[in-house]
Structures are given as C-alpha cells and as structure tokens.
Design a protein around this motif. Structure first.
Motif, PDB file in Angstrom:
ATOM      1  N   TYR A  74       8.439   4.567  -1.419  1.00  0.00           N
ATOM      2  CA  TYR A  74       7.299   4.184  -0.586  1.00  0.00           C
ATOM      3  C   TYR A  74       7.112   5.205   0.524  1.00  0.00           C
ATOM      4  CZ  TYR A  74       4.285   1.336   2.437  1.00  0.00           C
ATOM      5  OH  TYR A  74       3.242   0.876   3.210  1.00  0.00           O
ATOM      6  N   PRO A 106       0.119  -3.381   3.690  1.00  0.00           N
ATOM      7  CA  PRO A 106       1.154  -4.153   4.384  1.00  0.00           C
ATOM      8  C   PRO A 106       0.620  -5.375   5.127  1.00  0.00           C
ATOM      9  CG  PRO A 106       1.449  -1.805   4.760  1.00  0.00           C
ATOM     10  CD  PRO A 106       0.118  -1.960   4.101  1.00  0.00           C
ATOM     11  N   THR A 112       5.345   5.836   3.880  1.00  0.00           N
ATOM     12  CA  THR A 112       4.729   5.005   4.902  1.00  0.00           C
ATOM     13  C   THR A 112       3.447   5.614   5.466  1.00  0.00           C
ATOM     14  OG1 THR A 112       6.051   5.998   6.682  1.00  0.00           O
ATOM     15  CG2 THR A 112       6.981   4.088   5.550  1.00  0.00           C
ATOM     16  N   LYS A 113       3.250   6.918   5.270  1.00  0.00           N
ATOM     17  CA  LYS A 113       2.045   7.557   5.802  1.00  0.00           C
ATOM     18  C   LYS A 113       0.840   7.270   4.925  1.00  0.00           C
ATOM     19  CE  LYS A 113       0.042   9.812   9.000  1.00  0.00           C
ATOM     20  NZ  LYS A 113      -0.028   9.188  10.338  1.00  0.00           N
ATOM     21  N   LYS A 145       6.301   0.253  10.169  1.00  0.00           N
ATOM     22  CA  LYS A 145       5.763   1.318   9.321  1.00  0.00           C
ATOM     23  C   LYS A 145       5.561   0.826   7.890  1.00  0.00           C
ATOM     24  CE  LYS A 145       6.721   5.575  10.501  1.00  0.00           C
ATOM     25  NZ  LYS A 145       7.390   6.873  10.716  1.00  0.00           N
ATOM     26  N   GLY A 146       5.305  -0.474   7.748  1.00  0.00           N
ATOM     27  CA  GLY A 146       4.913  -0.982   6.437  1.00  0.00           C
ATOM     28  C   GLY A 146       5.937  -1.830   5.723  1.00  0.00           C
ATOM     29  N   SER A 168       6.449  10.709   8.717  1.00  0.00           N
ATOM     30  CA  SER A 168       6.402   9.733   7.633  1.00  0.00           C
ATOM     31  C   SER A 168       7.815   9.295   7.292  1.00  0.00           C
ATOM     32  CB  SER A 168       5.736  10.340   6.398  1.00  0.00           C
ATOM     33  OG  SER A 168       5.742   9.425   5.313  1.00  0.00           O
ATOM     34  N   ASP A 169       7.961   8.028   6.973  1.00  0.00           N
ATOM     35  CA  ASP A 169       9.226   7.541   6.434  1.00  0.00           C
ATOM     36  C   ASP A 169       9.122   7.495   4.915  1.00  0.00           C
ATOM     37  OD1 ASP A 169      10.123   7.187   8.990  1.00  0.00           O
ATOM     38  OD2 ASP A 169      10.331   5.011   8.872  1.00  0.00           O
ATOM     39  N   PRO A 196       3.326   2.840  15.090  1.00  0.00           N
ATOM     40  CA  PRO A 196       4.691   2.793  14.536  1.00  0.00           C
ATOM     41  C   PRO A 196       5.727   2.923  15.642  1.00  0.00           C
ATOM     42  CG  PRO A 196       3.305   4.286  13.265  1.00  0.00           C
ATOM     43  CD  PRO A 196       2.523   3.924  14.494  1.00  0.00           C
ATOM     44  N   GLN A 254       3.130  -5.160   8.455  1.00  0.00           N
ATOM     45  CA  GLN A 254       2.880  -4.250   9.574  1.00  0.00           C
ATOM     46  C   GLN A 254       1.967  -4.929  10.573  1.00  0.00           C
ATOM     47  OE1 GLN A 254       2.092  -0.285   8.311  1.00  0.00           O
ATOM     48  NE2 GLN A 254       1.159   0.348  10.235  1.00  0.00           N
ATOM     49  N   ASN A 279       0.916   4.814   2.371  1.00  0.00           N
ATOM     50  CA  ASN A 279       1.046   3.476   1.787  1.00  0.00           C
ATOM     51  C   ASN A 279       1.080   3.518   0.260  1.00  0.00           C
ATOM     52  OD1 ASN A 279       1.077   2.292   4.312  1.00  0.00           O
ATOM     53  ND2 ASN A 279      -1.090   1.736   4.283  1.00  0.00           N
ATOM     54  N   PHE A 333       6.777  -6.129   2.400  1.00  0.00           N
ATOM     55  CA  PHE A 333       5.928  -5.209   3.153  1.00  0.00           C
ATOM     56  C   PHE A 333       5.238  -5.972   4.284  1.00  0.00           C
ATOM     57  CE2 PHE A 333       6.217  -3.522  -1.161  1.00  0.00           C
ATOM     58  CZ  PHE A 333       6.595  -2.222  -0.916  1.00  0.00           C
TER      59      PHE A 333
END
Length: 579
Positions: free
Chosen positions: A284, A407, A286-287, A145-146, A180-181, A556, A550, A289, A548
């Motif tokens: 950050y 990423p 992750t959804k 997730k990035g 999202s994280d 993900p 991915q 970026n 970073f």
C-alpha cells in the motif's frame, strides 16, 4: 483496477505518543522503519482429542536439532489435505530479519521438547480459547496516512507450523517534498516443510523494496529524493523482486553448493529449495492510495468495502488462486510444454502431484534431472518425478492487481493462507469482519488519547449504526478460478446463527468462526486434534486483517508511530522505539 467514490466522514485527528517505529537510511535513499524487539511466542500446541469414531490413532516420530540439522517426519499420508502427496525433510534455521520495522513471525520453529506419545483428550473451552489466542497480535498505526490498525493470528496444524508472515513499513521521501509510507503485509503458506516460508519471511519484502527503489528516479541534485514511476513499472518491480528471490533459492543456492560441495553447508543452502511456499504480498502506497496485491500460489486477499448506492457491504477478491484447477493456469503450463499437454496437468495438479501452479522453492518441479541426480547422490533429495521432461514447470512470478483504496470509507483487507478459505467463502469472511466491527465499535485502545468528548476515528469509520444488521454480503468477484470452501457444510444458513464474537483480535475471530463459530463442540474438537492427525481436518491457518482509515482534512502525522494494541494481543507485551 477497482474504483469507488469516497464517502466523507467528519472526524477528529487520531494522535498518540510515538511507539514502535523509527527511521534509518538505507543506501542513502530510503528510510525504513523497524522495531527494536520483534514479538514472538510459541505457535504449536501438542494437545489432542479422543474422538475415536472420527480419527484413528497414528504414531508420529519427530527429531530436531537446534541448528541446521535434519528432521524427518513420518505419519499419516494425507493426499486430500496436502499440497504434495509425500513426506519431506525439514531443516531448522536460526536466521532473522532486521532490515525494517517488522512484526514478523509469531513463532516459526516451535518445538517444546515434549514426548512424541500423546494422550488423546478433548481440551476445555478455556484451553481452546487460550490456544486460539496464543499467536495473535494487533498493531495500531497512528500516522493518519490511510491505515489505522492491523490484526494477525496463526493456528498451527503442522508441527512446526509451515505458514509464516511478515510486515514492514518504509518511509520514502518524494521529489515534491512529501513523504510516502510504503506498507507491506505478507502471508506465506509453506508445504513439504517450513524452510521456504521462513526464507520468504526474512527476505521477500527486502527484495521487492530494492526493486521498487530501483524503479524510482533519483533527483539529480538530491539523490535521496525520488520521483515515482508509472504503475506498469511498479508492477514489474514487484514481479522482479519475487522472481529474483526464487532464483536465489533455486539456482544460486545449488550453484554455490556445486562450487563448494560441503555436506556441512548443504542444509543451509538448499533447504528452502527442497520445500515450497505460496507467497501473498499486499503493498500500500499511502501517497497514491494504491493497493497492489501480488500472489504466487493460492493464498488469497479479499477486500471488504461498502456499496456506494446501497450502503451494504461487498466482498472482492484481489487475487486469483493459482492452481492446476485454474483453467488459465493449466493452459499456460500446457502451452509452455508442448508435447506434454496430457502430463503436465493431471487431476488439477502439476505433474499430477503439486496443487499450486506457482510457488517459491519446490525444486523438484524446477531443477533439471541432472541437478536432482547430483543432489540426491551427493547430499539428499527426493525421488525424481517420473514425468519430469522439461522443467521448470512451476514459476514464482506473481500476478499483480491494483486497487484504489478510499480510507475515509472504512475499507478493510483480509489476507489468509488457503486454510481459511477451505472453510469460509469470500462473502462469509467479510460478513464476519463486519459483525466483529459492530461488536467492537468502541475500541478504547485505538488511540491512547481518547476522551469521552473526542470519539475515536475507529468508532466513526467502522461502527455505523447499521454495520452489523445486514450480514448478507455480496461477493463481486467474477472468476471461476477461486476454490470454494470444502471443509464445512451449512454455509447457506443464517450468518447470525453460525457466528460468534468472542475475540478482540479480528484475525482470531475469523479463525474461531472458520472452525465452527457457535458450534463450540466443533471448535473444541478441531483445535484439540494433535499435530499430524489434525492435518486431515484443518490446515495451518495464518490470517492478517488490515483496517484502512484516515481523518478527512487532517494532515498526516509524520511523528506518529506504531504500537501494540494490548487488548487484542496475546500477553500484551509492549515494545518501544522512537523516530
């Protein structure tokens, strides 16, 4: 906002067993992740050196209680090396954080009970390396997730160390069915004691997380599902989280004490107000970026990224040092205090004393004269600053920048207290990480499922054939507010003649090279100086490096976790948790 075109890489999915993160509901809305047993170890060594031609002897007295008790330090008066020019009261805290996945303090309250009289001996290279690695830890993020990894290292100069740090990951369900994280990394550079930085370690991410949660719009049918706000609302939420925590430290604490003036409660309530700390947070999403960097004070975040045209490496500061030497900060404070223009900023310091123009705590520059007299008369406190007229002069509200991360490019972020940037410039920091990546292009522990026929994502992203050939990184930061390195000379030399790669932890690698790199005698000397004396020659050092990355085209891995990267962690002790 910094924006760069994505460089696509074809690579396979990173997978490994789940280790290190699990979810729980927070107020029915946000799922947060935390570890079941935070890593910790002792951070302060009490060895010393015998270079009498450079260092005079100084007797240091230090007393400490295990609960909230007063510990008074006395020793060298270090005007040029310190944020403030007088000694302070230091107080212990037993508080801990358990609100989310956390890889917090390596050790904030270190005291091994040794005598306060030290024999001055130069440490052996082996012992120096052991001390440099004593407080290092590395984590692998296996969620595609990035973010693939982050490394952390601390080296104390003060005893106890006044720096601190925290990290956290929060899982947020969105209204379109995605998750999202939210990833947080923080560095706290304390001064006049460690209690403020410890307070930030335990609380700042939670404060910001709650403000972010409030800025999202719940779905009427499913309240735990959120619709994200615009960028302006997110930035304001981060600022609000910083300000509300400082209000608790400065105002709410003294109000509680005035309502119930018990000396037994005084230390616990107002210790974080009496000391101070800078605060640096990277958030950050992750959804989207989007990387948002919030800074209060002069810790610094620097992004390493590739030039889209030349393929070379660039260094871009994502935060601006907030000190009295920063013209915009000096003007801001002067405009807020008309009639005191010649007093509020002198010699690049607030009221001629405090270097950071924004900070948490530092009640001496925020409390009114009446409050300071009350605290001093009934409990304990400093002499009131003679120039105090219209406080507060210092704010904890941060400045926030927003940067788009790609990423696939192999970007990385270096966050550090100003002790690192007193020794290294932005471009040198990025050069060092690039050289480190080239020397660690095959990282067996980046995934526990690596096979020879399945190269790791790490080697694809961070170990191009030419990654380490050109270490002359270009600094793209356009600002005259960033402090230049002041601790070392010879920075214009060929980087390859200065740097050494001996550590598996990227943050420890930066610390070693900041202290001298290939000049091993210099490194040994600086590490060997005992606490108290060492503060004249090096500051507390706290460094976090975030990588970073991915797998392009891969989904993900919501079942993925976070685990200890043993080869880059002191002791390599593994903890386990599950989703």
């Amino acid at each position: 906002m910094y924006s760069r075109s994505a460089i696509r890489h074809s690579s396979r999915s990173l997978k490994s067993p789940v280790a290190g993160i699990f979810g729980f509901k927070s107020n029915g809305i946000i799922q947060a992740c935390r570890n079941s047993k935070p890593f910790s170890s002792t951070s302060c060594s009490l060895s010393s050196t015998s270079h009498k031609r450079l260092f005079g002897l100084s007797r240091l007295t230090y007393s400490r209680k295990l609960s909230f008790g007063v510990a008074v330090t006395s020793g060298l008066l270090l005007v040029t090396a310190n944020y403030v020019s007088n000694n302070s009261i230091r107080l212990d805290s037993n508080s801990g954080s358990s609100f989310l996945f956390s890889t917090n303090s390596l050790a904030s309250n270190a005291n091994n009970g040794t005598s306060n009289k030290y024999s001055l001996t130069l440490m052996s290279p082996e012992k120096v390396t052991a001390k440099l690695r004593e407080n290092e830890i590395s984590y692998l993020v296996e969620r595609n997730k990035g973010v693939v990894r982050y490394d952390i290292s601390q080296l104390a100069s003060n005893n106890p160390i006044e720096d601190d740090r925290s990290e956290g990951i929060v899982k947020v369900p969105l209204d379109n069915g995605d998750i999202s994280d939210w990833m947080f990394w923080c560095v706290f550079d304390g001064h006049s004691g460690w209690t403020t930085s410890a307070k930030l370690r335990d609380n700042l991410i939670n404060y910001v997380m709650n403000e972010l949660k409030a800025s999202y719009t719940p779905n009427p049918a499913t309240p735990e599902v959120l619709s994200p706000p615009n960028d302006e609302a997110i930035v304001q939420a981060i600022k609000s989280g910083f300000s509300k925590l400082d209000d608790e430290i400065i105002n709410q604490s003294v109000q509680k004490l005035m309502k119930n003036p018990q000396k037994s409660d005084a230390a616990a309530l107002i210790a974080p107000a009496l000391s101070g700390s800078c605060g640096l947070m990277s958030f950050y999403d992750t959804k989207t970026n989007a990387l948002r960097v919030a800074v209060t004070g002069d810790s610094r975040a620097v992004l390493g990224h590739r030039d889209n045209y030349t393929g070379g490496w660039l260094a871009t500061a994502l935060s601006i040092d907030q000190t009295g030497s920063n013209p915009s900060e000096a003007n801001r404070i002067r405009n807020e205090h008309p009639g005191e223009e010649s007093v509020v900023i002198r010699n690049g310091r607030v009221l001629g004393s405090l270097e950071p123009s924004r900070a948490f705590g530092d009640a001496r520059y925020k409390w009114t004269k009446d409050v300071q007299e009350y605290i001093g008369k009934n409990f304990f406190g400093r002499r009131i600053h003679p120039a105090l007229r219209s406080p507060p002069y210092v704010t904890a509200e941060p400045e926030v920048t927003t940067t788009t991360i790609y990423p696939e490019n192999g970007d990385f972020l270096v966050m550090a207290s100003d002790g690192l940037y007193e020794m290294l410039s932005n471009d040198q920091v990025v050069s060092l990480v690039v050289q480190w990546m080239e020397n660690n292009k095959v990282s067996p522990s980046i995934s526990t499922t690596i096979k020879p026929e399945n190269p790791s994502l790490w080697s694809k992203l961070f170990a191009s054939n030419d990654a380490g050939k050109n270490l002359n990184v270009i600094d793209t930061t356009n600002s005259d507010a960033l402090k230049a390195p002041i601790r070392r000379r010879g920075h214009n030399a060929d980087p390859s003649s200065m740097y050494v790669v001996e550590d598996k932890n990227a943050a420890t690698h930066l610390v070693r090279n900041a202290l001298g790199g290939k000049d091993r005698e210099q490194v040994n000397m600086l590490v060997s100086i005992p606490s108290g004396m060492s503060r004249s020659y090096r500051d507390d050092l706290t460094v976090t490096v975030v990588f970073f990355g991915q797998e392009p085209g891969q989904k993900p891995d919501e079942s993925g976790g976070i685990c200890i990267n043993h080869e880059a962690t002191h002791g390599g002790v593994e903890f386990k948790s599950k989703l």
